[in-house]
Design a protein around this motif. Structure first.
Motif, PDB file in Angstrom:
ATOM      1  N   HIS A  71       0.588  -1.086   0.102  1.00  0.00           N
ATOM      2  CA  HIS A  71      -0.022  -0.568   0.171  1.00  0.00           C
ATOM      3  C   HIS A  71       0.851   0.876  -0.464  1.00  0.00           C
ATOM      4  O   HIS A  71       2.044   1.367   0.234  1.00  0.00           O
ATOM      5  N   MET A  82      -5.592   5.351   1.723  1.00  0.00           N
ATOM      6  CA  MET A  82      -4.534   4.121   1.285  1.00  0.00           C
ATOM      7  C   MET A  82      -4.817   4.008   0.020  1.00  0.00           C
ATOM      8  O   MET A  82      -6.216   3.736  -0.482  1.00  0.00           O
ATOM      9  N   HIS A 104       4.174   0.649   2.829  1.00  0.00           N
ATOM     10  CA  HIS A 104       3.986  -0.001   3.869  1.00  0.00           C
ATOM     11  C   HIS A 104       2.985  -1.419   3.189  1.00  0.00           C
ATOM     12  O   HIS A 104       2.316  -1.190   2.018  1.00  0.00           O
ATOM     13  N   MET A 106      -0.025  -4.237   4.137  1.00  0.00           N
ATOM     14  CA  MET A 106      -1.126  -4.547   4.733  1.00  0.00           C
ATOM     15  C   MET A 106      -1.150  -6.335   4.929  1.00  0.00           C
ATOM     16  O   MET A 106      -1.466  -6.146   4.032  1.00  0.00           O
TER      17      MET A 106
HETATM   18 CU   LIG Z   1      -2.408  -0.028   3.923  1.00  0.00          CU
END
Ligand SMILES: [Cu+2]
Length: 149
Positions: A71, A82, A104, A106
């Protein structure tokens, strides 16, 4: 047999220190922050270190999660949201940080076994077919960050 090379990078920083080169593709400082709310996704962060070639991180997998996505947090008109992304460029010799407020992981459904041993094994898959297995430190909500060694 396939030709994919599997590199165990759990102690890649030691390896790097001992060979004194800055152009080895690896990842470190991997952390999974478990969601305080059951059923909500957890977030994964790490530092991606580029090798000799420009590559892209095209997938991250783990045997002990239900689902994992890459993400990117974007801010638009003062609102944060996001987006799911398909890849993360890792230029040669550069460090790309997966961090809060940026790119990042998820992660849904981290397994009890990984939570109990506080480590989640994941595999990073790159566009040049390199695969790197790393152990991310699993942290429960509100837990202090482990001391940097
Ligand atoms: Cu995320």
């Amino acid at each position: 047999m396939n030709k994919i090379s599997i590199i165990f990078a759990a102690s890649a920083s030691l390896l790097l220190a001992s060979c004194g080169q800055g152009d080895v593709l690896y990842a470190d400082k991997a952390v999974v922050n478990l969601s305080p709310v059951e059923g909500n996704p957890s977030a994964g962060y790490m530092d991606l270190h580029g090798g000799r070639l420009d590559v892209e991180l095209v997938a991250v997998t783990s045997d002990d999660v239900l689902r994992m996505e890459m993400h990117e947090t974007v801010e638009k008109d003062g609102m944060t949201s996001m987006n799911k992304i398909k890849s993360i460029p890792v230029p040669a010799g550069k460090t790309v940080k997966l961090e809060p407020g940026g790119k990042h992981l998820m992660i849904w459904g981290v397994g009890e076994g990984s939570i109990n041993r506080r480590l989640l094994t994941m595999t990073l898959i790159y566009s040049n077919n390199d695969r790197i297995q790393i152990n991310a430190v699993v942290k429960k909500a509100g837990e202090a960050a482990p001391a940097d060694e």
